[in-house]
Design an enzyme around this catalytic site. Structure first.
Site, PDB file in Angstrom:
ATOM      1  CG  HIS A  39       0.684   6.401  -0.345  1.00  0.00           C
ATOM      2  ND1 HIS A  39      -0.101   7.527  -0.225  1.00  0.00           N
ATOM      3  CD2 HIS A  39       0.146   5.474   0.497  1.00  0.00           C
ATOM      4  CE1 HIS A  39      -1.075   7.308   0.643  1.00  0.00           C
ATOM      5  NE2 HIS A  39      -0.952   6.063   1.096  1.00  0.00           N
ATOM      6  CB  SER A  50      -2.996  -0.377  -3.001  1.00  0.00           C
ATOM      7  OG  SER A  50      -3.885   0.233  -2.084  1.00  0.00           O
ATOM      8  CD  GLU A  70      -4.925   6.654   1.877  1.00  0.00           C
ATOM      9  OE1 GLU A  70      -5.249   5.674   1.161  1.00  0.00           O
ATOM     10  OE2 GLU A  70      -3.905   6.667   2.576  1.00  0.00           O
ATOM     11  CG  HIS A 130      -1.724   1.271   1.336  1.00  0.00           C
ATOM     12  ND1 HIS A 130      -2.911   1.466   0.667  1.00  0.00           N
ATOM     13  CD2 HIS A 130      -1.493   2.413   2.031  1.00  0.00           C
ATOM     14  CE1 HIS A 130      -3.377   2.671   0.940  1.00  0.00           C
ATOM     15  NE2 HIS A 130      -2.542   3.265   1.767  1.00  0.00           N
TER      16      HIS A 130
END
Length: 249
Positions: free
Chosen positions: A130, A191, A172, A125
């Site tokens: 990111h 993800s 996010e 993740h």
């Protein structure tokens, strides 16, 4: 570009070293399976900046990232680093790191039994989701500005909660319009196959990005998002972070 803070007094107790040699062949195989499950969909539906960043920082499908190698490629581009940490950080340490262009990165990897979802962020993740976006200069400056504002608001719970919504609907669960289509860039979408499918199949309402609406938009972590906010460019969220500073500080 904002000056980079080098001292991390609050975050320092949580900083660790990544011992890349300790990852097992099975863990590398799990990483490879995770990436192979996501890349066909992302090649079609991720934003151009994410896909470009993936290449720029040298992520590979077959092995878990060596953060030192990632940072050797990322640092010269935007002065960001993927910095290994022991796990969840308290908010003040998290924002301190963002303001210093240090992204807190966990080093553990989910098990093969938890390929689709894990409640705690892992290296898949954090890095796969990111870090490619941190190679984009405007997004990189936005994220630092976000950290600076939140660090200044650390003792104001209500304002910090509002800033948390800006993070949620950009970093996010961010989406962007490119070439007449909705593309994804938020790590929670990048993800997760399930979350991405939900967006691609038209599940959430896609609204034009509006800072006032975003700061007021409540959400539940435990369910698919009913509303998302599409930007036209990453300059839009960079400007939004500065506007939030004017309004909330």
């Amino acid at each position: 570009m904002q000056p980079v803070i080098t001292s991390l007094p609050t975050a320092e107790p949580y900083l660790i070293e990544q011992d890349w040699s300790k990852y097992t062949p099975d863990q590398h195989a799990t990483w490879a399976e995770l990436v192979s499950r996501r890349m066909p969909q992302l090649a079609e539906h991720a934003c151009e900046e994410y896909l470009d960043g993936f290449e720029q920082i040298g992520l590979r499908q077959d092995t878990i990232p060596n953060l030192a190698e990632v940072n050797r490629r990322l640092g010269p581009r935007t002065r960001w680093n993927a910095t290994p940490v022991s796990g969840f950080l308290p908010p003040d340490a998290f924002f301190e790191m963002l303001a210093a262009r240090q992204f807190p990165t966990t080093t553990w990897l989910r098990s093969r039994e938890s390929l689709e979802y894990t409640p705690e962020p892992d290296i898949f993740h954090d890095v796969f989701g990111h870090v490619p976006m941190h190679a984009h200069p405007v997004f990189a400056d936005f994220l630092q500005q976000y950290g600076r504002v939140c660090a200044a608001l650390i003792h104001d719970k209500d304002k910090l909660e509002r800033m948390g919504r800006l993070f949620w609907f950009t970093v996010e669960f961010g989406v962007i319009r490119q070439h007449g289509r909705i593309r994804i860039y938020g790590s929670g979408l990048i993800s997760s196959h399930g979350e991405s499918n939900y967006v691609i199949q038209g599940g959430p309402e896609i609204r034009d990005f509006n800072l006032d609406q975003v700061l007021d938009q409540q959400f539940l972590v435990s369910e698919m998002q009913k509303v998302l906010y599409a930007v036209e460019s990453f300059e839009q969220i960079y400007e939004a972070a500065h506007e939030a500073e004017k309004r909330l500080l």
